[in-house]
Structures are given as C-alpha cells and as structure tokens.
Design a protein around this motif. Structure first.
Motif, PDB file in Angstrom:
ATOM      1  N   CYS A 429       0.827  -1.221   0.000  1.00 20.01           N
ATOM      2  CA  CYS A 429       0.000   0.000   0.000  1.00 20.01           C
ATOM      3  C   CYS A 429       0.862   1.273   0.000  1.00 20.01           C
ATOM      4  O   CYS A 429       1.712   1.480   0.860  1.00 20.01           O
ATOM      5  N   ILE A 430       0.638   2.134  -0.991  1.00 19.24           N
ATOM      6  CA  ILE A 430       1.443   3.361  -1.136  1.00 19.24           C
ATOM      7  C   ILE A 430       1.167   4.344  -0.009  1.00 19.24           C
ATOM      8  O   ILE A 430       2.065   5.005   0.495  1.00 19.24           O
ATOM      9  N   ARG A 431      -0.102   4.398   0.419  1.00 20.11           N
ATOM     10  CA  ARG A 431      -0.457   5.290   1.520  1.00 20.11           C
ATOM     11  C   ARG A 431       0.300   4.874   2.779  1.00 20.11           C
ATOM     12  O   ARG A 431       0.852   5.737   3.486  1.00 20.11           O
ATOM     13  N   CYS A 449      -7.825   3.987  -2.333  1.00 21.27           N
ATOM     14  CA  CYS A 449      -6.635   4.175  -1.511  1.00 21.27           C
ATOM     15  C   CYS A 449      -5.408   4.467  -2.363  1.00 21.27           C
ATOM     16  O   CYS A 449      -4.855   5.556  -2.321  1.00 21.27           O
ATOM     17  N   CYS A 450      -4.982   3.470  -3.136  1.00 23.85           N
ATOM     18  CA  CYS A 450      -3.765   3.680  -3.917  1.00 23.85           C
ATOM     19  C   CYS A 450      -3.718   2.669  -5.050  1.00 23.85           C
ATOM     20  O   CYS A 450      -4.512   1.730  -5.088  1.00 23.85           O
ATOM     21  N   CYS A 453      -3.445  -0.939  -3.796  1.00 24.03           N
ATOM     22  CA  CYS A 453      -4.695  -1.494  -3.265  1.00 24.03           C
ATOM     23  C   CYS A 453      -5.763  -1.563  -4.353  1.00 24.03           C
ATOM     24  O   CYS A 453      -6.782  -2.226  -4.178  1.00 24.03           O
TER      25      CYS A 453
END
Ligand SMILES: [Zn+2]
Lengths: 486, 363
Positions: A429-431, A449-450, A453
C-alpha cells in the motif's frame, strides 16, 4: 479535558468565529496554549491551523506575537484577519515606511495580533519595546523552516532562538507547521527553547487523495503518459517538474493538445507569475507545470490532481505538494511518475546547492581576511540561500565545525532522497509507505486508496469532454467595461 | 516598432563608434558615466532605461538576427555599424515615441498602480471584498488603498471606467494596439494575459510586445502630463524624473530629447521660435551635459571664451561685433555654458579676470 473546559472552549469558538464545532485537532492545541504549555502542533494543510493561534488570545487577553519567516505569508494573514473585521492587528516588518513603523510602535500595546519577522525581532529597539508588552503567547508559524533538516530551512529564523533566550519571563511558545519529520520536530523544540512541550502531531494522511505510482522507462515515456492521460481526464491540477525547461516543454505540448496549461517557474517575470496564479484560481487555466516555486500561499480548494514528473527530494516536500489537492474534501489523485534514473538526478540537485566542506573552509578563510560576504559567495559559486546557511554556521561554530555541519547536512539530504527511492520502489500500500516515511500508519483505508490497493480512475477523475475554444483578444473598450463591471 | 528595429535605430545613432554593449546598457538604463555620456552625445534619450529588466539573452538574439540578416556588421575591433541595407531599413522605420529618459522604468510603477486600482474596483463592484491582489508590492498596495480613501471616494465604477477609457482614447493609438495593452489588466473573473499567452494569441514576438507596451505607457503618460485628469494624474504621481527646469522649458527639453528639432518643437507646441530659444538657453544653463557642439563649432566656443575673458564682458552686443558670423542664439548658448564653468572653477576664473585689467580694454 473536562466538560466545563470543553464547553467554555466551544462557547469561545461560537462567540469569536460563529462556528459550532472545532475541526479535528484544533481543540487540543488551543486548550494546551490556554493552559500555558509550550506546544508543537503538526496539522495537515487545510486543517485550520490559523484558528489555533487566533483563538486562545480571546481567553487570555494581551497580545499574541506571531513570528513568521515568509513576508508574503505574513501580509496574507494580516489581510485575512482584517477582512474578518479584526482591527487590532498589525505587521511589523521591513515593508513599513518609517512613519508607519513609528505608528505601529506607538500603538503596540493596543494590538491583539502582532506579526513580525525574525530579523525585526533582534533589532534592539524593537525587541525592547516588544518585551514591555503583555504577551499572551508567542507563535512560530511555519515552524519547520527553523529546522536545518527541512527543505525550507530559513537561517534567519534561528534568530528567534537568540531572542527567546533574552526573555526573562518567557510566555508559552506555540510552534505550528503542516509537515515535519521527527528530526525537525526535535529541532523545533530545541531551537525554540521549549520546556516539555505538548505535542499534537497529526499524521499527514489525506484519505480523500488517492495515491498512485507509475513506473516508466524515461522522460519520453513520462511525456507520453502525461499527454495521453491529460487528454482523457480533467484537472484542475499541478504537474511538479524538476526544471524550468521541462515546465516550458510540457506546458507547450499540453497547449498544443488544447489543454489550457501554463508554466510557472522562478525564471518568469514576477508579474507573469502572479497572472498565472490568478488564471489558475479563476479556472481560466486547467493545469500548471511548475517547479517547486509554485504553491506557497495559493488557496485553491478544488485542485483534483497532483502529478510529480520527478522524485521530490524529501518526504516532507512530497507530502506538502500532494497536500495541495482536495482541500475542499473532494476525491482527488496524486500520481508519482517514476523512472529508475530519477534518484541520481534528485541527489545531484539536492546536494548541488550545498557547499562541500572544502568550500566552507575556503569561505571561512576569505571572511577571516575581511572579504565581503557577497563577493566570497560569488567566488565560491554558491546560491544566496546556501551562502546564508554557511555564513550563519561560520559565525557561530567557526570554520571547522561549520564544515563538519555541512557534511552532515549533505549526508542527511542524501538519506532523505534514498528513503524517497525506497518509497517509490517499494511494494504494498502506497499510503502506508508514505505515512511510514513519517513513522505512522494509516488509521483507515479509503475506498480509493492507492494503485497497489486498486483504484478506479473513473471514480476519482472527471472525463474530458470537448474543449471550448480559446477566446481571442477583446476590443479594449469592451474589456475595460467588463473589468469595471459596467 | 519591433525590438529589432529599436536596436537598429540605436545602432544607427551610435554611428559606428560603439560596441554592442553600449546599446544594451542604454536600454537597461545603466547609470554609469559612459552610458550617460553616450545618451547625451548620440542623442539616445528616448531609449534610456526603456527595458530595465532586459535579459542579455533576448538582447543577444536580436543582435545576432540583425547581423545575420546583414543589416548591421562589426569592424575588426567589434564596433558595430549599419550596412547599406541597414541604413535603408533604418530610414524606413517610423518615429520613435519612447520617452525613456523621462520615465526610466518608472512607467511600470504607474501600470502596477493602475492594475491594482482596476482590480479593486472590479471586485468591489461585484460585491467581493476579498481577492488576491495582482501586485504584491506593499508600497503600491498602500498607495492604492490611499486612493480609495481619498480621490476615489464616492466615485462610481462607470465614472472611473470613463476616465480610463477617455485617457486611452486620447493617446490616438490604434484599437488593436490598445487591446493588446489592456489585455494585461486583471479583474473579477478575468485575469490578464502573460507575455507568452499574448504572444501566442497575436503571433507577435514577446520582445516586440514588451517594447510596444512600454511605448504605449510613455505616450499615455505624456498625454496625462499635458491633460491631467484626477485618477490618472494621481496614478502617475512621481513617475517622471525630476528636472530643475520650469514647466514650459521642461516640455521643450522633453521634446528635444525625444528627437525633435527646434523647428519641430516650435510647430508642435505652437510657440514662437524666440520662446523655444529661451528654453534652450535655460536648458543649457541647467544641464552640464548640454550638447553645445550640436549648435556651434567647438572652436567658436573657445574663441568666445577667450574674447569674453579678454574684454571681461558678457554683453551680447559687444561679442556680436567680434563674432558677426555667430547668431545671438549661439552666443547666448555659449555664454550660458561659460557662466556655468565660471561658477564651477573659481581659480581659473580669478586668473582670467585679472587679464583685462592689465590690458585696459574695458568697455
Ligand atoms: Zn493503499
């Protein structure tokens, strides 16, 4: 916080602003300041930072001293307070005429909000007059600028430390910023001589901004990607680029595809930069291709898309630039276009501006021989900012220690970029990865989200329909009439 | 007039005696002795300080264009001169209406004040009190705020728009040109255009647009000085370089610096030639760089100096007898400068004044 306190804060809010509720994070900060604690508040952009310093003085009485390192931001805040009908506000800065300055100084005790710059603060006469005031508390705005680890380091800001050191009975200090690394937070507490500060650190998480990393081979592929995607989806948005040349190149290409775009960089005339900002605010422009000169003090709430064409040199810078999207709470997107060569360029650019230890020694020698500082800087080929940083440390630490200090600084910058490379090249997940750069993890996972995801561009962005024609020049009489609304 | 034509015009006046830098410093308004002397000697006043923020890249590009199109050429020592083609071209260029010597870049201050005033009226008349000011200069912001508290109090947007429109109308400039000019102004919901945008829209090079804009400002400001109206003269407060001359002589001086001959000034101002001559004498007295050599031979100046010293007189009638070939006007100009030199150099003067006493030729 007990119920009576909460109730009295709420009624204070209602009375001063007319609002019924605090936004997240504001109440605790205000409570801490009213209770007389040194306070560090890290609130994401758009969280309502200014209320945190504006409200407590209504409970405490006296004058708030707001120290701000950026003159334009200061003028902006003064103007906004005045617009809200606050009359007891003044700025004591180098823009004042001698007459105006005398007037502000003569009425010093009457102001509720007194803004000033660090340079003013250390002038003996002004410092003496301010010390006579009943100061409710002191605010350090954009406090990350005080940290030499920050990308916005302003050596002048360190003068605030010197001034605080001369106060016998120091009122509480409130440090406000939108983004600060752990290291920067330690610097802030240290440089502002804080005593066991209360810290309210809110993760720079913006759930309404979906995050995306796109891996591409090189600059040409990035250009293709931008042209293709911006023909499909609408902004408004900002493309952050590395160089002026790239800003011009991309904006020319986009304009040739009928996307209303302008470049924005430090090489343009000041008047033209202001016009570009106006056009963007007004919706006359859809996209800005900017070097990082763009964004400070710009208040456009409906920016839908931030694209990074290059790897930002620090997590704080990246998050601050991304944070300019979706201030209105609407769904937005942040895209990082990454290619493997970016890391080298980023290191080169970030460290290029920092003097080598050898250069510091050279400057030290020249200054010891009584050479003019500006001339020394020119000989050493330093930028104005770099020169200010070096001369500050030379003055305080002597040549050897200052040289060592510069070495550390370069090392720290390299590390920051390496952590950005890990961020860009990592998986998952980038976040989570972005927040991880600051030592947090996301509280929730938004639907969009990203790109790891899984996101759906059609749910985030608006598709482009046919573009309206660019208007030609108006007749001058008609233009004057419409300008004057007649 | 294009930037290239302006540059060609300057080089033609430099008369094959200067390097390209002379033209660059002139346009930027460099306050060095050399540039000021050049300005005076080659009568380059219209161009002095016309583009204070001129970038050397833009200048070099134009210079190279003139070279490669064969309009100018360089001597071996790099001094630049006009080729035959260049001379033909230079002769075909219309009159320059720049007035750089008088405004020296201050016209931009006038425009900044105007732009902020227009923007403020625009927002206020739309009931909008909060906007991002189009000029960040706090001094300009203060000045404009002051205007709204004083001379603009109680004036309607219609009224102000009329004053601005009439002012522009009075410049007599073409509609297209004025459209380009006002496209730089910003108001509620309509922003001004950047140079780049204006260039794309009009297919004119950015530098040509900038030159045209400055010249438009000079023409407009000249008009405002002659026929002041309340708002426009308030906006142009302090943008003209101060001069020790009286009002009418000042106007004559400006026209002279703008390149007009005495006869042309007399015609344009509808004043008698003798009045214009009086103005020139006043200018010569006040201006130590007054180009006396343009009005009479240097030998004459020397001869009159010696004779006036020998006879210890400044009487025109007496000197006229010694120099029947010189006009009264020429003699007055020479004497105006001599008077100045006497004042500047007491020792020399004292030595000279003793001479006639010895020879006894007093009149
Ligand atoms: Zn995710």
């Amino acid at each position: 916080m007990d119920m009576t306190m909460r109730e009295s804060l709420n009624s204070l809010l209602k009375q001063v602003t007319g609002f019924d509720e605090f936004r997240e994070g504001q109440e605790e900060v205000i409570h801490s300041v009213i209770s007389g604690h040194d306070t560090i508040a890290v609130l994401p952009t758009g969280a309502g930072k200014s209320l945190c310093y504006q409200l407590p003085v209504h409970a405490l009485g006296g004058t708030v001293l707001i120290v701000s390192p950026l003159l334009s931001l200061m003028e902006d805040q003064v103007a906004q307070l005045k617009m809200k009908g606050e009359k007891r506000v003044a700025a004591l800065n180098s823009f004042l005429t001698p007459k105006e300055r005398a007037e502000v100084l003569a009425n010093l005790g009457r102001y509720r909000y007194l803004f000033t710059s660090p340079e003013m603060l250390v002038q003996p006469y002004i410092s003496g007059r301010i010390k006579q005031l009943r100061l409710a508390y002191i605010v350090a705005d954009e406090a990350h600028c005080i940290s030499q680890w920050g990308f916005d380091f302003r050596p002048d800001y360190l003068r605030m430390r010197e001034w605080l050191g001369t106060l016998e009975d120091r009122p509480p200090v409130l440090a406000l910023t939108a983004t600060a690394s752990e290291k920067a937070i330690r610097d802030i507490a240290d440089y502002l001589l804080m005593e066991q500060p209360q810290m309210f650190i809110h993760p720079p998480d913006r759930p309404n901004i979906a995050m995306e990393i796109v891996n591409l081979e090189n600059r040409e592929e990035k250009t293709e990607w931008i042209l293709e995607n911006l023909s499909r989806w609408k902004g408004p948005g900002i493309i952050y680029v590395q160089s002026r040349k790239r800003a011009e190149e991309l904006s020319d290409l986009l304009r040739s595809r009928k996307v209303r775009t302008a470049a924005f960089h430090a090489g343009m005339e000041n008047e033209d930069r202001i016009l570009v900002q106006h056009q963007f605010l007004n919706g006359e422009l859809e996209w800005i291709c900017a070097t990082n000169a763009f964004g400070m003090g710009i208040n456009k709430s409906d920016i839908r898309w931030i694209i990074h064409d290059h790897l930002p040199s620090s997590a704080a810078q990246y998050i601050q630039e991304v944070g300019r999207a979706g201030r209105d709470g609407g769904q937005s997107l942040a895209t990082l276009l990454y290619s493997r060569g970016d890391a080298d360029t980023a290191v080169f650019i970030a460290v290029d501006d920092l003097p080598e230890p050898e250069t510091v020694r050279f400057i030290g020698r020249c200054m010891a021989e009584g050479m003019d500082i500006v001339e020394v800087g020119e000989r050493a080929g330093l930028s104005e900012t770099a020169l200010r940083v070096v001369s500050y440390w030379l003055e305080r630490l002597g040549t050897e220690k200052a040289a060592t200090q510069m070495g550390w600084l370069a090392e720290a910058k390299r590390k920051e970029i390496i952590s950005m490379v890990h961020f860009a090249e990592g998986s998952g997940c980038i976040r989570s990865r972005a927040l991880g750069l600051f030592g947090y993890s996301p509280a929730t996972r938004p639907a969009q989200c990203c790109s790891e995801c899984g996101i759906d561009h059609a749910r985030i962005l608006t598709g482009r329909t046919s573009e309206g024609n660019t208007p030609g020049l108006h007749g001058w009489r008609e233009r004057i009439n419409s300008l004057f609304g007649v | 007039m294009s930037f290239d034509d302006i540059l060609l015009n300057i080089i033609s006046r430099l008369d094959g005696e200067r390097y390209k830098h002379a033209a660059f410093h002139l346009m930027k308004g460099k306050r060095s002795g050399q540039t000021l002397q050049d300005t005076e000697y080659y009568r380059l006043h219209p161009f002095f300080g016309m583009l204070p923020s001129l970038h050397s890249n833009d200048f070099d590009l134009a210079y190279r264009r003139l070279l490669s199109s064969g309009l100018i050429a360089e001597e071996e020592d790099k001094t630049v001169f006009l080729t035959t083609a260049g001379k033909t071209r230079a002769a075909s260029i219309g009159p320059v209406r720049l007035n750089g010597w008088v405004y020296r870049g201050m016209e931009q201050l006038f425009f900044a004040r105007l732009a902020l005033t227009v923007q403020t009226v625009s927002h206020l008349s739309a009931g909008d009190r909060t906007f991002m000011p189009v000029t960040t200069d706090p001094v300009v912001q203060r000045e404009v705020r002051h205007l709204f508290a004083t001379i603009l109090r109680g004036r309607t947007p219609e009224d102000i728009a009329l004053e601005v429109r009439n002012g522009l109308e009075a410049t007599g400039l073409g509609d297209d040109r004025l459209s380009r000019f006002v496209s730089r102004l910003t108001g509620k919901g309509m922003s001004g255009l950047t140079w780049r945008q204006l260039s794309e829209l009009t297919s004119m090079p950015e530098m040509d647009l900038k030159v045209e804009w400055v010249e438009t400002l000079h023409i407009w400001l000249d008009g405002i000085a002659e026929r002041p109206t309340p708002l426009l003269s308030a906006l142009s407060q302090g943008v003209r370089a101060e001069s020790p001359l009286t009002g009418s002589a000042k106007k004559t001086e400006e026209l002279y610096r703008a390149g007009l001959s005495m006869e042309e000034i007399s015609q344009q101002r509808n004043l008698k030639m003798s009045t214009i001559e009086d103005h020139f004498v006043e200018i010569a007295i006040n201006d130590q760089k007054f180009p006396l050599h343009k009005f009479t031979e240097t030998e004459n100046v020397e001869a009159v100096r010696n004779e006036a010293g020998r006879l210890a007189t400044r009487k025109l009638s007496v000197l006229k007898r010694s120099f029947p070939g010189l006009s009264y006007f020429q003699l007055r100009l020479i004497l105006a400068r001599l008077g100045k030199e006497d004042g500047d150099d007491g020792h020399d003067n004292a030595g000279k004044s003793e001479q006639p006493a010895q020879t006894g030729h007093r009149i």
